[in-house]
Design a protein around this motif. Sequence first.
Motif, PDB file in Angstrom:
ATOM      1  N   SER A  48       0.805  -1.212   0.000  1.00  0.00           N
ATOM      2  CA  SER A  48       0.000   0.000   0.000  1.00  0.00           C
ATOM      3  C   SER A  48       0.839   1.263   0.000  1.00  0.00           C
ATOM      4  CB  SER A  48      -0.855   0.029   1.261  1.00  0.00           C
ATOM      5  OG  SER A  48      -0.034   0.188   2.395  1.00  0.00           O
ATOM      6  N   PRO A  49       0.181   2.383  -0.314  1.00  0.00           N
ATOM      7  CA  PRO A  49       0.805   3.659   0.014  1.00  0.00           C
ATOM      8  C   PRO A  49       0.959   3.694   1.535  1.00  0.00           C
ATOM      9  CG  PRO A  49      -1.314   3.967  -1.116  1.00  0.00           C
ATOM     10  CD  PRO A  49      -1.132   2.504  -0.880  1.00  0.00           C
ATOM     11  N   GLN A  50       1.740   4.579   2.054  1.00  0.00           N
ATOM     12  CA  GLN A  50       1.979   4.602   3.498  1.00  0.00           C
ATOM     13  C   GLN A  50       0.639   4.639   4.236  1.00  0.00           C
ATOM     14  OE1 GLN A  50       5.001   7.297   4.729  1.00  0.00           O
ATOM     15  NE2 GLN A  50       4.657   6.934   6.877  1.00  0.00           N
ATOM     16  N   PRO A  51       0.313   3.579   5.006  1.00  0.00           N
ATOM     17  CA  PRO A  51      -1.012   3.492   5.619  1.00  0.00           C
ATOM     18  C   PRO A  51      -1.187   4.373   6.848  1.00  0.00           C
ATOM     19  CG  PRO A  51       0.284   1.580   6.200  1.00  0.00           C
ATOM     20  CD  PRO A  51       1.113   2.390   5.246  1.00  0.00           C
ATOM     21  N   PHE A  52      -0.091   4.810   7.460  1.00  0.00           N
ATOM     22  CA  PHE A  52      -0.186   5.629   8.661  1.00  0.00           C
ATOM     23  C   PHE A  52       1.173   6.247   8.925  1.00  0.00           C
ATOM     24  CE2 PHE A  52       1.229   1.493   9.928  1.00  0.00           C
ATOM     25  CZ  PHE A  52       2.146   1.712  10.941  1.00  0.00           C
ATOM     26  N   ASP A  53       1.185   7.286   9.743  1.00  0.00           N
ATOM     27  CA  ASP A  53       2.444   7.915  10.136  1.00  0.00           C
ATOM     28  C   ASP A  53       2.932   7.222  11.401  1.00  0.00           C
ATOM     29  OD1 ASP A  53       4.540   9.485  11.001  1.00  0.00           O
ATOM     30  OD2 ASP A  53       3.376  11.338  11.118  1.00  0.00           O
ATOM     31  N   GLY A  54       3.939   6.378  11.263  1.00  0.00           N
ATOM     32  CA  GLY A  54       4.438   5.603  12.386  1.00  0.00           C
ATOM     33  C   GLY A  54       5.092   6.422  13.475  1.00  0.00           C
ATOM     34  N   THR A  55       5.443   7.676  13.167  1.00  0.00           N
ATOM     35  CA  THR A  55       6.046   8.533  14.184  1.00  0.00           C
ATOM     36  C   THR A  55       4.994   9.326  14.962  1.00  0.00           C
ATOM     37  OG1 THR A  55       6.354  10.380  12.658  1.00  0.00           O
ATOM     38  CG2 THR A  55       8.149   8.762  12.815  1.00  0.00           C
ATOM     39  N   ALA A  56       3.754   9.318  14.483  1.00  0.00           N
ATOM     40  CA  ALA A  56       2.684  10.090  15.131  1.00  0.00           C
ATOM     41  C   ALA A  56       2.337   9.493  16.494  1.00  0.00           C
ATOM     42  CB  ALA A  56       1.440  10.117  14.256  1.00  0.00           C
ATOM     43  N   LEU A  57       1.873  10.339  17.371  1.00  0.00           N
ATOM     44  CA  LEU A  57       1.404   9.906  18.682  1.00  0.00           C
ATOM     45  C   LEU A  57       0.178   9.023  18.495  1.00  0.00           C
ATOM     46  CD1 LEU A  57       1.689  10.201  21.762  1.00  0.00           C
ATOM     47  CD2 LEU A  57       0.154  12.168  21.605  1.00  0.00           C
ATOM     48  N   ARG A  58       0.224   7.825  19.032  1.00  0.00           N
ATOM     49  CA  ARG A  58      -0.930   6.926  18.955  1.00  0.00           C
ATOM     50  C   ARG A  58      -1.982   7.402  19.943  1.00  0.00           C
ATOM     51  NH1 ARG A  58      -0.375   1.357  19.551  1.00  0.00           N
ATOM     52  NH2 ARG A  58      -1.843   1.140  17.845  1.00  0.00           N
ATOM     53  N   LYS A  59      -3.244   7.289  19.568  1.00  0.00           N
ATOM     54  CA  LYS A  59      -4.357   7.761  20.394  1.00  0.00           C
ATOM     55  C   LYS A  59      -5.127   6.555  20.919  1.00  0.00           C
ATOM     56  CE  LYS A  59      -4.242  12.071  18.127  1.00  0.00           C
ATOM     57  NZ  LYS A  59      -4.578  12.873  17.037  1.00  0.00           N
ATOM     58  N   LEU A  60      -4.640   6.052  22.041  1.00  0.00           N
ATOM     59  CA  LEU A  60      -5.201   4.822  22.588  1.00  0.00           C
ATOM     60  C   LEU A  60      -6.597   5.015  23.155  1.00  0.00           C
ATOM     61  CD1 LEU A  60      -2.042   3.374  24.332  1.00  0.00           C
ATOM     62  CD2 LEU A  60      -2.755   3.212  21.948  1.00  0.00           C
ATOM     63  N   ASP A  61      -6.925   6.252  23.551  1.00  0.00           N
ATOM     64  CA  ASP A  61      -8.235   6.514  24.136  1.00  0.00           C
ATOM     65  C   ASP A  61      -9.341   6.621  23.091  1.00  0.00           C
ATOM     66  OD1 ASP A  61      -7.115   8.900  23.184  1.00  0.00           O
ATOM     67  OD2 ASP A  61      -8.092  10.125  24.708  1.00  0.00           O
ATOM     68  N   ARG A  62      -8.987   6.659  21.825  1.00  0.00           N
ATOM     69  CA  ARG A  62     -10.001   6.670  20.756  1.00  0.00           C
ATOM     70  C   ARG A  62     -10.375   5.229  20.428  1.00  0.00           C
ATOM     71  NH1 ARG A  62      -8.247  11.483  16.740  1.00  0.00           N
ATOM     72  NH2 ARG A  62      -8.390  13.128  18.296  1.00  0.00           N
ATOM     73  N   PRO A  63     -11.646   4.975  20.116  1.00  0.00           N
ATOM     74  CA  PRO A  63     -12.080   3.588  19.880  1.00  0.00           C
ATOM     75  C   PRO A  63     -11.385   2.940  18.687  1.00  0.00           C
ATOM     76  CG  PRO A  63     -13.970   5.052  20.090  1.00  0.00           C
ATOM     77  CD  PRO A  63     -12.754   5.922  20.044  1.00  0.00           C
ATOM     78  N   PHE A  64     -11.004   1.683  18.873  1.00  0.00           N
ATOM     79  CA  PHE A  64     -10.524   0.881  17.757  1.00  0.00           C
ATOM     80  C   PHE A  64     -11.691   0.771  16.781  1.00  0.00           C
ATOM     81  CE2 PHE A  64      -9.696  -3.270  15.721  1.00  0.00           C
ATOM     82  CZ  PHE A  64      -8.410  -3.025  15.247  1.00  0.00           C
ATOM     83  N   PRO A  65     -11.481   1.046  15.484  1.00  0.00           N
ATOM     84  CA  PRO A  65     -12.602   1.231  14.571  1.00  0.00           C
ATOM     85  C   PRO A  65     -13.273  -0.024  14.009  1.00  0.00           C
ATOM     86  CG  PRO A  65     -10.558   1.623  13.418  1.00  0.00           C
ATOM     87  CD  PRO A  65     -10.206   1.387  14.864  1.00  0.00           C
ATOM     88  N   LEU A  66     -12.694  -1.195  14.197  1.00  0.00           N
ATOM     89  CA  LEU A  66     -13.269  -2.392  13.575  1.00  0.00           C
ATOM     90  C   LEU A  66     -13.938  -3.308  14.588  1.00  0.00           C
ATOM     91  CD1 LEU A  66     -10.357  -3.380  11.146  1.00  0.00           C
ATOM     92  CD2 LEU A  66     -12.427  -2.069  10.628  1.00  0.00           C
ATOM     93  N   VAL A  67     -14.916  -4.067  14.117  1.00  0.00           N
ATOM     94  CA  VAL A  67     -15.523  -5.127  14.927  1.00  0.00           C
ATOM     95  C   VAL A  67     -15.464  -6.462  14.200  1.00  0.00           C
ATOM     96  CG1 VAL A  67     -17.010  -3.626  16.311  1.00  0.00           C
ATOM     97  CG2 VAL A  67     -17.852  -4.533  14.145  1.00  0.00           C
ATOM     98  N   VAL A  68     -15.208  -6.433  12.891  1.00  0.00           N
ATOM     99  CA  VAL A  68     -15.036  -7.650  12.100  1.00  0.00           C
ATOM    100  C   VAL A  68     -13.805  -7.471  11.212  1.00  0.00           C
ATOM    101  CG1 VAL A  68     -17.485  -8.279  12.086  1.00  0.00           C
ATOM    102  CG2 VAL A  68     -16.566  -6.860  10.241  1.00  0.00           C
ATOM    103  N   GLU A  69     -13.298  -8.590  10.701  1.00  0.00           N
ATOM    104  CA  GLU A  69     -12.144  -8.568   9.809  1.00  0.00           C
ATOM    105  C   GLU A  69     -12.386  -7.625   8.632  1.00  0.00           C
ATOM    106  OE1 GLU A  69     -10.245 -11.661   6.646  1.00  0.00           O
ATOM    107  OE2 GLU A  69     -10.552 -12.402   8.679  1.00  0.00           O
ATOM    108  N   TRP A  70     -11.319  -6.948   8.209  1.00  0.00           N
ATOM    109  CA  TRP A  70     -11.398  -6.096   7.020  1.00  0.00           C
ATOM    110  C   TRP A  70     -10.204  -6.418   6.138  1.00  0.00           C
ATOM    111  CZ3 TRP A  70      -9.477  -0.535   6.271  1.00  0.00           C
ATOM    112  CH2 TRP A  70      -9.972  -0.012   5.084  1.00  0.00           C
TER     113      TRP A  70
END
Length: 167
Positions: free
Chosen positions: A87-109
């Motif tokens: 893929s194109p870069q899927p995320f900025d690995g140096t960015a601060l992760r936001k653990l308090d925000r909900p994980f967005p999936l409930v089923v496989e994608w």
Amino acid sequence: MEDAISSAIALLSEAFVAEPRRRPLGWEGLRSWEGQQGVVLPEPYRTFVAEIANGTNEGPMYEDAPPRPLGAKSDSWVSWEVDCWLSPQPFDGTALRKLDRPFPLVVEWQWDYEYYDHALHSAPLHEIYQHGSVLLGSDQPGDYWTLVVTGPQRGKVWWLRDGCATP
């Protein structure tokens, strides 16, 4: 109940030999980390990090194999490398992760990069990798095991890799 917890802690202590184990955070250190992140880790991982080990110094096959120190990112997470991803870069690995925000999936994608639409897929991919989970480790660059700490999947382990996120 306390006897069962004590037995589980003793069993885990035996399973993770002392040499490669990182020192546990302790309850005060864990609560401090949780307060900074705005989350409470799910059990039994919470007790594991507080009383048994905060990850290991080495993995069985790969240096980033589980369990990683709490909040630590592997080199391949921080530095996107084209040979690890279709893929194109899927995320900025140096960015601060936001653990308090909900994980967005409930089923496989699963996504197919032959039909990748940057406008449609970039935001969900960023959220999958950056929101609501702690990085447990990696089998190889581009493959990650995470523990979901917020949302409906809280307490479940998810495997994130290029083209797929699955519990």
